[in-house]
Enzyme design. Structure first.
Site, PDB file in Angstrom:
ATOM      1  N   SER A 192       0.840  -1.185   0.000  1.00 52.37           N
ATOM      2  CA  SER A 192       0.000   0.000   0.000  1.00 52.37           C
ATOM      3  C   SER A 192       0.876   1.234   0.000  1.00 52.37           C
ATOM      4  O   SER A 192       1.981   1.233   0.548  1.00 52.37           O
ATOM      5  CB  SER A 192      -0.905  -0.003   1.240  1.00 52.37           C
ATOM      6  OG  SER A 192      -1.534   1.244   1.423  1.00 52.37           O
ATOM      7  N   TYR A 204      -2.774   1.603  10.732  1.00 54.66           N
ATOM      8  CA  TYR A 204      -2.742   0.933   9.434  1.00 54.66           C
ATOM      9  C   TYR A 204      -1.388   1.146   8.770  1.00 54.66           C
ATOM     10  O   TYR A 204      -0.764   0.188   8.281  1.00 54.66           O
ATOM     11  CB  TYR A 204      -3.864   1.469   8.537  1.00 54.66           C
ATOM     12  CG  TYR A 204      -3.806   0.923   7.121  1.00 54.66           C
ATOM     13  CD1 TYR A 204      -4.224  -0.382   6.849  1.00 54.66           C
ATOM     14  CD2 TYR A 204      -3.339   1.703   6.068  1.00 54.66           C
ATOM     15  CE1 TYR A 204      -4.168  -0.890   5.564  1.00 54.66           C
ATOM     16  CE2 TYR A 204      -3.278   1.202   4.778  1.00 54.66           C
ATOM     17  CZ  TYR A 204      -3.692  -0.093   4.531  1.00 54.66           C
ATOM     18  OH  TYR A 204      -3.617  -0.598   3.255  1.00 54.66           O
ATOM     19  N   LYS A 228       1.572  -1.577   7.643  1.00 59.12           N
ATOM     20  CA  LYS A 228       2.054  -1.698   6.272  1.00 59.12           C
ATOM     21  C   LYS A 228       3.525  -1.302   6.137  1.00 59.12           C
ATOM     22  O   LYS A 228       4.260  -1.876   5.328  1.00 59.12           O
ATOM     23  CB  LYS A 228       1.175  -0.868   5.328  1.00 59.12           C
ATOM     24  CG  LYS A 228      -0.211  -1.463   5.098  1.00 59.12           C
ATOM     25  CD  LYS A 228      -0.110  -2.823   4.424  1.00 59.12           C
ATOM     26  CE  LYS A 228      -1.466  -3.350   3.975  1.00 59.12           C
ATOM     27  NZ  LYS A 228      -1.356  -4.637   3.254  1.00 59.12           N
TER      28      LYS A 228
END
Length: 293
Positions: free
Chosen positions: A141, A154, A158
Site C-alpha cells: 500500500s 494501518y 504496512k
C-alpha cells in the site's frame, strides 16, 4: 503439463477474489488455485464469478491468517504438497483519530496485516526452499511507504510489512525465491465498507473538536481521491499477472502511475519536514482551512 500451484489469502472479495478468478479461469489451465478465506460462508460470490470455468483449477479453503493452526491446516490440504506462488493479500484497514482507537482494535489490525502475513510466509517458506524455487507476492500500500493522517496504525502495519519483505528479499535471492510487493493506491473494492472507523470516545478518550474537524476534512479528501483515482480490481490483477509471469520479477510494482508515493520531499532535507508540510498542504488545503480555536 504440470500446473503452477498458487495459494491466495483474502479471496472473499476485492483483489483476492479477482485474482483467483483470473488465474482459475485461464484457458490454458496453467494454474491450480487455492483460494483461501476466513469465512467460507462468503465463498458463493467466488463460485458465481468462475461458474463452469474452474474444473480442476480451483479449490476454496478455510484459512484465518491470524490463527496459526488454521494456516497449517490449509497448507496440509494442498493436494500437490507444494506451493509455487504464495499471494499474501488478506488485510484490513483502520481509520480515525488515534486517541479514539482501542487497544484491542489496534491489535487486530497488526495481527491481520503484519503477523498474519508473516505467519503465512513462515508456513510456506520451508517448502519453497526445499523445492528450490518460489514466488511470494504481497499486497502492499502507499500507506506502507508514506505516513497518512488518521491512518497511524494501518500505516504502521504496512510499513512493517515493507520491512519484512525487503529483508526477506535480500536473503531469498539465494534460494531462487522472488519476493514482490504490489503497491496499491485506492481500489474500487468493498475495502472502504469493511474499513474499521474509530468512533469518538470508543477507547474511553474524548476527541477534541479541532481534531474531529480535521478528520472530517480528511474524509472529504479521501472521497475526492477515490472518485478521481481509484482503480478497478481488474487493473490490479494485471499487475499481479506481470509479477507472476515475469522471468525476473521486480521487488516493487506500483499499480497506479497517477498516484506514486511522494518520495522526494522525504529525502530532500535531513530534518524530514518537507514531506510533513507537503502532505499537510495536499490534505488540509487552505480552501478548507479549519479555524483555530
Amino acid at each position: 503439463m504440470e500446473k503452477t500451484v498458487v495459494l491466495i489469502t483474502g479471496c472473499s472479495s476485492g483483489i483476492g477474489l479477482s485474482l483467483a478468478v483470473r488465474l482459475a479461469s485461464d484457458p490454458a489451465k496453467t494454474y491450480k488455485v487455492y483460494a483461501t478465506m476466513r469465512n467460507l460462508a462468503k465463498k458463493e460470490r467466488l463460485l458465481d464469478c468462475v461458474k463452469g470455468l474452474h474444473k480442476d483449477t480451483l479449490d476454496i479453503l478455510q484459512m484465518d491468517v491470524t490463527d496459526q493452526r488454521s494456516v497449517l491446516d490449509a497448507r496440509q490440504r494442498v493436494g500437490e504438497k507444494r506451493v509455487d506462488i504464495l499471494v499474501c493479500n488478506a488485510g484490513v484497514g483502520l481509520m480515525g483519530p488515534l486517541e479514539a482507537q482501542s487497544l484491542d482494535t489496534m491489535r487486530q489490525i497488526l495481527e491481520v496485516n503484519l503477523l498474519g502475513t508473516i505467519s503465512t510466509i513462515q508456513a510456506f517458506l520451508p517448502g519453497m526452499k526445499t523445492q528450490g524455487h518460489g514466488r511470494i507476492l504481497v499486497t502492499g500500500s502507499l500507506g506502507g511507504l508514506q505516513g497518512l493522517p488518521f491512518n497511524e496504525v494501518y500505516c504502521a502495519s504496512k510499513f512493517a510489512v515493507e520491512g519484512v519483505c525487503e529483508s526477506l528479499a535480500i536473503l531469498l535471492q539465494h534460494f531462487n525465491i522472488h519476493v514482490s510487493l504490489i503497491e496499491c493506491g485506492p481500489v474500487n473494492t468493498n475495502f472502504l465498507d469493511n474499513l474499521q472507523a474509530a468512533e469518538p470516545g470508543s477507547s474511553g478518550e474524548q476527541v477534541d473538536a479541532r481534531t474531529q474537524s480535521l478528520y472530517e476534512m480528511y474524509l472529504q479528501h479521501c472521497g475526492t481521491v477515490f472518485q478521481n483515482a481509484a482503480q478497478d480490481t481488474d487493473d490490479i490483477v494485471k499487475i499481479y499477472l506481470e509479477a507472476i509471469q515475469s522471468a525476473s520479477p521486480a521487488f516493487r510494482y506500483y499499480t497506479n502511475s497517477a498516484l506514486l508515493p511522494i518520495t522526494s520531499p522525504k529525502t530532500a532535507a535531513s530534518d524530514g519536514l518537507q514531506y510533513i508540510k507537503t502532505m499537510s498542504k495536499i490534505i488540509f488545503s487552505t480552501n478548507n482551512k479549519v479555524e483555530q480555536k
